[in-house]
Design a protein around this motif. Structure first.
Motif, mmCIF file in Angstrom:
data_model
loop_
_atom_site.group_PDB
_atom_site.id
_atom_site.type_symbol
_atom_site.label_atom_id
_atom_site.label_comp_id
_atom_site.label_asym_id
_atom_site.label_seq_id
_atom_site.Cartn_x
_atom_site.Cartn_y
_atom_site.Cartn_z
ATOM 1 N N ARG A 89 0.835 -1.208 0.000
ATOM 2 C CA ARG A 89 0.000 0.000 0.000
ATOM 3 C C ARG A 89 0.868 1.255 0.000
ATOM 4 N NH1 ARG A 89 -3.034 -0.822 4.726
ATOM 5 N NH2 ARG A 89 -3.751 -2.877 4.206
ATOM 6 N N LEU A 90 1.896 1.270 0.819
ATOM 7 C CA LEU A 90 2.800 2.423 0.874
ATOM 8 C C LEU A 90 3.543 2.614 -0.440
ATOM 9 C CD1 LEU A 90 4.287 2.191 4.465
ATOM 10 C CD2 LEU A 90 2.754 3.925 3.564
ATOM 11 N N GLN A 91 3.946 1.520 -1.070
ATOM 12 C CA GLN A 91 4.629 1.633 -2.357
ATOM 13 C C GLN A 91 3.693 2.208 -3.417
ATOM 14 O OE1 GLN A 91 6.050 -2.392 -2.852
ATOM 15 N NE2 GLN A 91 8.048 -1.910 -1.970
ATOM 16 N N ASP A 92 2.421 1.833 -3.391
ATOM 17 C CA ASP A 92 1.445 2.408 -4.318
ATOM 18 C C ASP A 92 1.269 3.900 -4.071
ATOM 19 O OD1 ASP A 92 1.076 -0.065 -5.467
ATOM 20 O OD2 ASP A 92 -0.787 -0.502 -4.355
ATOM 21 N N GLN A 93 1.209 4.293 -2.805
ATOM 22 C CA GLN A 93 1.082 5.711 -2.476
ATOM 23 C C GLN A 93 2.311 6.493 -2.917
ATOM 24 O OE1 GLN A 93 0.303 5.867 1.728
ATOM 25 N NE2 GLN A 93 -1.849 5.271 1.489
ATOM 26 N N VAL A 94 3.489 5.907 -2.765
ATOM 27 C CA VAL A 94 4.721 6.570 -3.204
ATOM 28 C C VAL A 94 4.718 6.736 -4.727
ATOM 29 C CG1 VAL A 94 7.222 6.244 -3.428
ATOM 30 C CG2 VAL A 94 6.121 5.916 -1.225
ATOM 31 N N ALA A 95 4.256 5.713 -5.439
ATOM 32 C CA ALA A 95 4.189 5.804 -6.900
ATOM 33 C C ALA A 95 3.217 6.896 -7.327
ATOM 34 C CB ALA A 95 3.787 4.456 -7.491
ATOM 35 N N GLU A 96 2.045 6.988 -6.670
ATOM 36 C CA GLU A 96 1.089 8.042 -6.990
ATOM 37 C C GLU A 96 1.672 9.421 -6.684
ATOM 38 O OE1 GLU A 96 -2.584 7.334 -4.937
ATOM 39 O OE2 GLU A 96 -2.861 5.374 -5.874
#
Length: 130
Positions: free
Chosen positions: A47-54
């Protein structure tokens, strides 16, 4: 009575042999579950990696917009004045247009998007003696 005593002793011995590994399996299961589903587990990591990508995509978009605004602002400086851009900005601010121009009114952008720096659609104004 000795038979009952030996049976009880065998049961206690068997229970001791089962309890230790059972507690160990429970502890390992607890930590394994929290390694995957805990606050800092693998699911939270994805989830954190997705937020970082966004956030990185948003940063790239905002940086590109900032560079474009800086480029347009540089073209309006006195030492490097672009006449076309000056005329465009003057028309947008004063809401003037030439009589022979075709004006297409676009729907307004949503309130969540910033309209700062974007000219509003030009409205037809009477000829000012040009």
């Amino acid at each position: 009575m000795s038979m009952l005593y030996t049976l009880r002793k065998a049961a206690i011995r068997a229970l001791r042999q089962i309890v230790g590994p059972l507690v160990g399996v429970c502890v390992v299961g607890y930590f394994a579950y929290h390694t995957v589903h805990g606050d800092r587990g693998l699911v939270a990591l994805t989830r954190l990696q997705d937020q970082v990508a966004e956030a990185s995509a948003s940063l790239a978009q905002v940086s590109a917009e900032k560079q474009e605004m800086e480029r347009r602002a540089d073209m309006l400086r006195r030492d490097n004045l672009d006449p076309d851009l000056l005329e465009e900005r003057a028309r947008a601010v004063l809401n003037y247009s030439h009589p022979d121009e075709l004006i297409i009114l676009l729907p307004r952008r949503a309130a969540t998007q910033s309209t700062q720096g974007t000219p509003e659609p030009a409205r037809s104004a009477p000829d000012q003696g040009r």
